[in-house]
Structures are given as C-alpha cells and as structure tokens.
Design an enzyme around this catalytic site. Structure first.
Site, PDB file in Angstrom:
ATOM      1  N   PRO A   1       0.841  -1.193   0.000  1.00  0.00           N
ATOM      2  CA  PRO A   1       0.000   0.000   0.000  1.00  0.00           C
ATOM      3  C   PRO A   1       0.880   1.248   0.000  1.00  0.00           C
ATOM      4  O   PRO A   1       1.955   1.260   0.622  1.00  0.00           O
ATOM      5  CB  PRO A   1      -0.807  -0.119   1.294  1.00  0.00           C
ATOM      6  CG  PRO A   1      -0.032  -1.064   2.150  1.00  0.00           C
ATOM      7  CD  PRO A   1       0.725  -1.974   1.243  1.00  0.00           C
ATOM      8  N   LYS A   2       0.462   2.259  -0.716  1.00  0.00           N
ATOM      9  CA  LYS A   2       1.205   3.523  -0.725  1.00  0.00           C
ATOM     10  C   LYS A   2       0.723   4.341   0.473  1.00  0.00           C
ATOM     11  O   LYS A   2      -0.254   5.078   0.410  1.00  0.00           O
ATOM     12  CB  LYS A   2       0.983   4.275  -2.024  1.00  0.00           C
ATOM     13  CG  LYS A   2       1.871   5.509  -2.185  1.00  0.00           C
ATOM     14  CD  LYS A   2       1.689   6.120  -3.564  1.00  0.00           C
ATOM     15  CE  LYS A   2       2.594   7.332  -3.718  1.00  0.00           C
ATOM     16  NZ  LYS A   2       2.256   8.408  -2.744  1.00  0.00           N
ATOM     17  N   VAL A   3       1.420   4.163   1.579  1.00  0.00           N
ATOM     18  CA  VAL A   3       1.035   4.816   2.833  1.00  0.00           C
ATOM     19  C   VAL A   3       1.217   6.323   2.700  1.00  0.00           C
ATOM     20  O   VAL A   3       2.239   6.807   2.200  1.00  0.00           O
ATOM     21  CB  VAL A   3       1.872   4.264   4.002  1.00  0.00           C
ATOM     22  CG1 VAL A   3       1.466   4.926   5.307  1.00  0.00           C
ATOM     23  CG2 VAL A   3       1.698   2.750   4.100  1.00  0.00           C
TER      24      VAL A   3
END
Length: 560
Positions: A122-124
């Site tokens: 996930p692209k936090v």
C-alpha cells in the site's frame, strides 16, 4: 501536503508538469502579474505550514497550485524556482529516489511486462524519512528533504514508540527508508478519504518540542538499500527488528489482475493507515550508491483516483432553458475524477454564479456527486483580473420563445430539445446537434413548424446526408400519431406530471372549458397555478400553435 518537508527544492520542471497544467493564453505582462499573485499565496501557505505547523489548504489544492505556479514560471522563462521551507543540511547516506506515478491500469500492465519477482505494498500517505542505525542503535532520523539532504528529526524519533531504538545484528549498520504516518483504526479510504494525514504528520514534526503522543505515529519501511535481495528474507528480518508492517503488507504479484484486485481491496477495506494508492516494486534493486532522486525505475505507484480535483476554468457559459431560466456552466480544462473525464460543471443560476464569484482563469475544486455528476466544491484560487461575462437577459416564462427570434435562439432550441424526448413526441436521433444543424438550413417560425417540412425540403438542406434527411422526415411523420395529451405537454403547459396524468379531456376545446376551480382539483395545482393555466391557454402564441396543430390535423386540435 508537501512530501518534501523542511527542504529547498525545485518541485517540478515546467516540461514535466505540462500534462496536468498548461501555459495560459494571456499577454506576458498579465501572466507575470498572475504569477506574482499566486506566488504570494503559496508563500503565505508555506509560512503558515513551516513556521507554525498549520495547514491552511488541503494537500490536493496545494500540490495542484504549486504545480501551476511552476508551469507558469516556465512559460515566461522566469527561471525562479519554487522554494519550500529551509534547505536540508544533512546528507542522506542513500538518496531517496521517489516513485514514478503511473496513470492507469494499462500503464501498469506495460510496466510489469517482462519484469519478475514483483511485490505490491500500500502507498502509505505520510512523510518520508531515513532511519540510520550504527552499531545496532538509532543514530539519526532525517526528513526526506530534496532526496539528497534532509533535516535532523532524531529528537522527534526518540518519542515515537513505533521506531526501535535498538535493532539486531542484521540491521546493526543499516539505512532504512520509510513513511512516518498517522495511525488509524479501521481507516476505509473509499469512505473517509485522506483526512489530511500528511499535513498532521508534518505539523507534528515541525512543532517545537518533543512528541506529545508516542503511540499516535507509525512507520512503514519500504526500502532497505543494501539489504537482502530476497523479499521474504528482507521483510522477515525487518519484522524481527520491530518493523512488522512491511511483512504484513508486502504481497507477491505476477499479473495486472492481481495488482488491480489488491489496489481495489486496499481502497475499500479497513487499514491501519491512510493510503493514496498502491506501490509495485521489483525485489532486485541497484546498488545503493547508484540511487538518485527521480531515477528509481524498479518501483512505481498507481494512485487512487482522487475524490476531489482542482481544475482550471477555461470559460463561463450561460445556457437558457425552455422556460427562460438561465443556468451557468463552467468549461474546465479536462480533469480526471474517478473513471470520468470532466470538462464541464453546472453551478446553477446566475445568482449562484455571482455568489461563487468565478471567472475564466480561476482554479476550482470539483468532486462527483450522486450518479457521477460533477459538482463544484469551492473556488480555491482567483486570478487578479476579474473579467466577468454578462449573462443573457432571458426571463422565466411558460409562454416565452414558443416562436423563434434572434433573442430567443437558445431558449427556442431548448424547447425543441425538450419536446423530442421519448415521453413527449419521441423523436429519437434528433439531438441538440441535430436541431442546431436543422436551424442553420431552415427557418422555423415556431416550435412545431417542422411538421410542414417535406421530404424534398429536408433532402436539400446543407450538411444532411440523404439517409439523415429520410430519417428526420420519418421521425417527424411518426410524431403526428402521438396522442393529444403529449402535444399538450410538448407546448409546455405549466402542469406537474401528476396533474397531466389525471387529465381525461381529449381535445383543446374541452380543456378551454375548465374554470379555475376545476384546475385546482388536479393534484399539485393551487390557486396561483390554476390562474397561470388559464392565462397560458388564452395566450396569443399558444392560441396560434393550437390553430396550426389543427391545420396539421393533429388529434384533438381540429376546431369542432
């Protein structure tokens, strides 16, 4: 907001940003004036953000207007870079490369073609940092800065419980790159959005003094330069060192279908952090000494479609409806929202437009309302020169523009479009463009004049093929068979649909015999509406249409 915290950077080259912003069609003098005005606004936001830790606008608004400013400066070759905060002072042991953003599923599919050992994360959404360990102890935490140098945030790191102070031998002299983020419980991105998470993290880092809540912040490690090439081994060692999120949220992928599925599930399922997309990376990376800002070809991001976007207003349009009401539509530079390309947004009446105070050149924030209809949320920036167009002077009226005139052109056209719908005279294929084309070749006296057009007359009109002319004539001929009540509706009689459905009369003469009391017995008709109906039926233009329809032998209009 500003991923590049406390750093001096050139944000984007003008040529790189042209895809989402373009040079304005203004004289150079005005362009420079607007650049100065926008630069002052960005500087004010920067001062509040960096000096006070306050975010006065959303991340999306700031990023969009900063990009616009950079592009405009490139348009006039000012050469002046956009500065953010103070310059970073400490060099990173390994540069931050950043992520190339891929636009859509097709772009991602092209990127993964021929690549192997791929993993998704996930692209936090937070603030990028470097953690430096020496002899097993945390030596420094640096802000990302410009990717080469950053600020020393080590004293802040000591107050964050998620950052281990000591690590095992496998990481004793390691350099880690990751995202410092705001912890969330059951955050559903599709429902809750970004909640300004980046700005909250940055505000805490910029605030003078130690961390107030050590458990409010987390860290997601997404790079270990020089670490094991095997992803399973790498994430397991990170887990043993105290960075458990990387192992939990790094998934093997081998196809665009798997990537798209993960992206969608992370967008809709509860997560412990805010995300703004998915990252796809190769396990195999270059040697750390070759890492450069902007040159990380081994990892890419596929961001979520934003719930809101900032768009430039190209023009203000006024449209006149069939009853004469004027609506205002903003023509926008094409903007992607979810799966829609948005070019226009309707903002309602002239009064509403005046309240919004929006003109060509302004930047507006738009979103998608129910059923995917674009909606104006706010005007986020206004140009200095307020060149406001003059709206037409049409007045709302139930009998306005039943007959053609120069002043009535748009309202007359709106009436033709309206009566074409399936529930009225059912003229499929006769769209707005079709009526416009017809009106350029023939003069219609009133809204039913097309009944007089012969097959030969239509065939001779410029721009119409023989097939199109025959289709029009056929549609017009079939309309003659529509029942009486549909022609009454097509005139624009001011009755609600529920009342029209209750009318049992089969001729105009029968309708004329109704008095105010009988009209008021219909659903939705009060005293005012009843008087409007009587006035409508006696109006000279309506009477002329009734005579015409009788001459055309339309059912219910022939004089008895």
């Amino acid at each position: 907001m500003k991923k590049i915290i406390g750093a001096f950077i050139f944000v984007l080259l003008a040529g790189q940003a042209v895809a989402s912003a373009s040079c304005p069609a203004w004289p150079e003098v005005r362009t420079r004036q607007e650049i100065e005005k926008l630069a002052q606004q960005v500087s004010a936001w920067d001062e509040a953000y960096y000096q006070q830790g306050k975010s006065l606008v959303s991340d999306a608004v700031y990023d969009s207007l900063l990009e616009t400013l950079t592009v405009w400066r490139g348009c006039v070759k000012s050469g002046q870079p956009v500065r953010l905060g103070a310059a970073g002072r400490l060099p990173h042991p390994v540069a931050h490369t950043g992520l190339k953003k891929l636009r859509d599923k097709q772009s991602v599919a092209l990127w993964i073609r021929g690549r192997h050992d791929l993993w998704a994360q996930p692209k936090v959404d937070g603030v990028a940092v470097t953690l430096i360990y020496r002899n097993g102890r945390l030596e420094k935490m640096l802000s990302r800065g410009d990717g080469r140098k950053g600020e020393d945030w080590t004293y802040k790191a000591t107050g964050i419980a998620a950052i281990p102070r000591r690590v095992p031998a496998s990481l004793s002299n390691g350099v880690l790159q990751g995202e410092l983020f705001l912890k969330r419980s059951g955050h559903i991105q599709s429902d809750m959005g970004g909640v300004n998470a980046r700005a909250k993290v940055a505000g805490e880092m910029l605030r003078i003094g130690p961390i107030t809540d050590s458990n409010a912040w987390g860290v997601f490690i997404w790079a270990w330069p020089g670490g094991p090439e095997n992803m399973i081994e790498k994430t397991e060692l990170l887990k043993q060192a105290g960075f458990s999120l990387t192992a939990a949220w790094t998934k093997p992928v081998s196809s665009i279908g798997e990537i798209a599925h993960l992206r969608d599930s992370w967008y809709r399922q509860p997560l412990p952090f805010v995300t703004d997309g998915i990252v796809i990376r190769q396990a195999r990376e270059p040697l750390a000494k070759f890492w450069r800002p902007g040159e990380g070809e081994w990892a890419v991001a596929w961001k979520f479609a934003p719930a809101e976007q900032v768009a430039a207003v190209r023009k203000v349009h006024f449209t006149v409806g069939r009853t004469g009401k004027v609506a205002v539509v903003l023509e926008l530079e094409e903007t992607q929202l979810d799966d829609k390309r948005v070019r226009r947004v309707n903002i309602g009446s002239v009064k509403r437009w005046q309240e919004w105070d929006v003109v060509a050149g302004d930047r507006v924030k738009i979103s998608l309302a129910g059923q995917g209809i674009p909606r104006l949320e706010e005007v986020v920036w206004r140009v200095g020169l307020r060149d406001k167009p003059k709206p037409p002077g049409a007045q709302a009226s139930t009998v306005g523009c039943l007959f053609a005139s120069v002043e009535c052109h748009e309202q007359f056209l709106a009436r033709l479009i309206w009566l074409s719908q399936k529930s009225l005279l059912d003229l499929p294929g006769v769209s707005q463009s079709g009526w416009r084309q017809l009106l350029t070749g023939v003069r219609l006296q009133h809204i039913f004049s097309w009944l007089e057009l012969s097959r030969e007359a239509l065939l001779g009109l410029p721009g119409l093929t023989a097939k199109k002319s025959e289709l029009l004539w056929h549609r017009f001929s079939l309309a003659r068979q529509q029942p009486f009540i549909r022609w009454v509706k097509a005139m624009g009689m001011p009755l609600p649909a529920s009342a029209l459905d209750e009318i049992k009369e089969k001729s105009w003469q029968q309708l004329l015999s109704r008095d105010e009391a009988s009209w008021r017995r219909l659903p939705g008709v009060g005293a005012t509406r009843a008087r409007q109906l009587i006035d409508f039926m006696k109006h000279p233009q309506v009477a002329a249409l009734v005579i015409f329809l009788g001459q055309q032998k339309i059912d219910g209009f022939s004089p008895q």
